[in-house]
Scaffold this active site. Structure first.
Site, PDB file in Angstrom:
ATOM      1  N   VAL A   1       0.843  -1.196   0.000  1.00  0.00           N
ATOM      2  CA  VAL A   1       0.000   0.000   0.000  1.00  0.00           C
ATOM      3  C   VAL A   1       0.878   1.247   0.000  1.00  0.00           C
ATOM      4  O   VAL A   1       1.701   1.443   0.897  1.00  0.00           O
ATOM      5  CB  VAL A   1      -0.928   0.014   1.234  1.00  0.00           C
ATOM      6  CG1 VAL A   1      -1.850   1.218   1.188  1.00  0.00           C
ATOM      7  CG2 VAL A   1      -1.709  -1.289   1.335  1.00  0.00           C
ATOM      8  N   CYS A   2       0.708   2.080  -1.024  1.00  0.00           N
ATOM      9  CA  CYS A   2       1.415   3.356  -1.143  1.00  0.00           C
ATOM     10  C   CYS A   2       2.922   3.124  -0.985  1.00  0.00           C
ATOM     11  O   CYS A   2       3.503   2.370  -1.766  1.00  0.00           O
ATOM     12  CB  CYS A   2       0.850   4.345  -0.121  1.00  0.00           C
ATOM     13  SG  CYS A   2       1.257   6.062  -0.504  1.00  0.00           S
ATOM     14  N   ALA A   3       3.578   3.760   0.001  1.00  0.00           N
ATOM     15  CA  ALA A   3       5.018   3.539   0.167  1.00  0.00           C
ATOM     16  C   ALA A   3       5.313   2.072   0.477  1.00  0.00           C
ATOM     17  O   ALA A   3       6.388   1.559   0.121  1.00  0.00           O
ATOM     18  CB  ALA A   3       5.554   4.423   1.284  1.00  0.00           C
TER      19      ALA A   3
END
Length: 570
Positions: free
Chosen positions: A306-308
């Site tokens: 998720v994301c980073a």
């Protein structure tokens, strides 16, 4: 994703309208985690000014248009109206009172003409987006609705309460100066308690090392899929956006669907952990994954980045491909950008000098503070995340509302200097798109060698990771890709439970060698949440049904303590 909880000294500029624009600009630029210096800001402004001077025709045309619009406004012939959804000008005085109507129209004329001029100047995309960001800080700051006299609702309430609303507002401001770095508080966090009203899905911590805790969730079905799914959340903010609240939890949704669900909960680093870099996180993940396979008896697992955390997951996939280890059966990427060539607000500030300055700052401090990140993300949407609360808290004297997403948002974490430097280099060099440009645990990363099935989610209103950038992941990975486009923003795309009439998503199976725009043009829109679409996709990659475990962990990894554990509380 971020916190306005802060302890920095109060700004002397609060309450002084003449200095608000400059204070706002300085606050935002100073908060940028990519370290945009005043000299670099001045250089960007000079570049735009120079372009404008070299294109006098455009300047003259837009100036003339503005004057004509303002003349029509003064004589009452203007048809300028607020954009649909602009809540700043909804008070009836802005349509019925001739003074306030002209005030709003005059401001909107000027605001729109400034951006129209910017669009017509011959600038490269990065300079244009950087200028748009800075102009946004200025134009939104000077909106009349941010002042008591220019805001009819605030003025009426001031009169009705005989000044009590403003006294309440000043008290709120004093509190924020003392406790929130001078930023207006976004949320009343008191109703949200970890393990009770948020991060409440039942489970236990079954593994821990210096970097992470591993949570296993209690099955809610008699049988479960034999292959587990492990969430790798971003290192920015806490994991529980994925387990926000009962009936609003992706974790809960997956558990109820019969998945064996594990969650990584990152430790919030301090300056003593400044050397933690990508390899540190990858090593910690491999230890956690070994615990997952040991507990479940599965030889492999499904991973959700998720994301980073998606960047971290991609680096791990590249490493596992390089050493020919089939530990990951499938990979899901939620609102993750691996290809930074797509223009975005964050990406426009990334250049080699800026990255060098940012890395130097985080190395000096040991961490990139969560407070700085919170400010950056707030100033990227000043109307929604700054001035909206300025008006509500200070001019109207209201308390901020209680909202679980914003409560999570202010529960920020730091990034260690080492990992921050790795992320910056990846972005500046667009390194994840270049085979071998990134090394993970001593091996080169080539995403084309990653052959696992992958499911990629973008969000059409994402101001942090634009969906076109998320889409590019499907063109980088070597495996079979599925892309879905949620109709929400960066956060709401993750908190997207079934039942909302507003939820929908785009799907299109034709994806190979398609640009984002081509893909979207051929897509169909489905009502509902992408969560159910993903569960169906995941089920075909999760193996057979097996009896659900009667207890969490195993003899080698017994449950240490109930979820949500300890790291999430730091």
């Amino acid at each position: 994703m971020t916190s306005t909880a802060a302890s920095s000294p109060p700004s002397s500029n609060h309450g002084n309208p003449d200095s608000m624009s400059q204070a706002t600009l300085e606050a935002a630029l100073d908060a940028l985690p990519i370290g945009l210096s005043p000299a670099q800001s001045a250089a960007a402004a000079a570049r735009v000014t120079g372009v404008a001077i070299r294109q006098p025709k455009a300047v003259v045309e837009h100036t003339a248009r503005l004057w004509w619009k303002q003349v029509k406004t003064v004589v009452g012939m203007s048809e300028t109206a607020p954009d649909r959804g602009d809540r700043r000008f909804t008070d009836e005085w802005f349509s019925d009172n001739p003074v306030y109507k002209r005030l709003a129209q005059s401001y909107l004329n000027w605001n729109r003409q400034v951006y129209a001029l910017l669009d017509d100047l011959e600038l490269d995309e990065k300079s244009r987006e950087r200028a748009r960001f800075v102009l946004g800080l200025i134009t939104e700051t000077v909106a009349p609705t941010n002042t008591l006299l220019g805001n009819p609702a605030a003025l009426k309430k001031f009169v009705k309460t005989r000044g009590a609303s403003l006294r309440h507002g000043l008290r709120h401001m004093a509190y924020d100066v003392r406790n929130n770095g001078g930023m207006p508080s976004m949320v009343d966090t008191r109703p949200f308690a970890l393990g009770d009203t948020v991060a409440a899905t039942t489970g236990g911590v079954v593994f821990r090392n210096d970097v992470l805790e591993l949570i296993q969730y209690t099955p809610q079905t008699e049988t479960v899929r034999e292959r587990p799914v492990v969430f790798v959340p971003p290192q920015i903010n806490k994991y529980y956006i994925l387990d926000l609240a009962p009936e609003r939890s992706l974790v809960e949704h997956a558990v109820r669907a019969g998945q064996q669900v594990f969650m990584v909960s990152w430790r919030n680093p301090d300056r003593e952990m400044r050397d933690w870099d990508m390899d540190t996180y990858l090593s910690a993940l491999l230890e956690a994954f070994a615990a997952v396979t040991d507990i479940t008896g599965s030889e492999d697992l499904n991973m959700v980045g998720v994301c980073a955390g998606g960047i971290t997951a991609a680096a791990l996939l590249g490493h596992l491909a390089a050493i020919d280890t089939p530990l990951i059966k499938s990979a899901t990427f939620l609102v993750t950008v691996l290809d930074w060539s797509v223009v975005s607000t964050v990406g426009t500030f990334i250049s080699r000098p800026v990255v060098a300055a940012a890395i130097q700052k985080s190395q000096r401090d040991g961490v990139l503070s969560g407070q700085d990140l919170a400010r950056l993300f707030a100033w990227m949407r000043p109307n929604d995340l700054v001035w909206n609360y300025w008006v509500n808290n200070y001019l109207l004297g209201n308390n901020p509302s209680a909202f679980d997403v914003l409560s999570w948002n202010v529960d920020s974490t730091n990034l260690p200097a080492g990992l921050h430097a790795d992320f910056m280099h990846m972005a500046a060099d667009n390194a994840m798109t270049i085979p071998g440009a990134v090394e993970a645990l001593g091996t080169p990363v080539d995403l084309g060698d990653v052959k696992v099935d992958n499911y990629v989610v973008g969000a059409i209103n994402d101001h942090i990771t634009p969906w076109q950038g998320c889409y590019q992941t499907t063109q980088l990975l070597g495996g079979r890709s599925t892309f879905v486009l949620s109709n929400a923003g960066h956060i709401v795309a993750m908190v997207n439970p079934p039942g909302s009439k507003k939820s929908s998503f785009h799907v299109n199976t034709k994806i190979k060698d398609q640009t984002p725009e081509q893909w979207k043009a051929g897509a169909t829109v489905q009502d509902g949440t992408w969560w159910d679409h993903w569960i169906t996709w995941l089920e075909t990659r999760s193996g057979e049904d097996v009896a659900a475990p009667s207890e969490l962990g195993n003899d080698g990894h017994p449950m240490i303590l109930p979820a949500p554990g300890t790291y999430v509380r730091a």
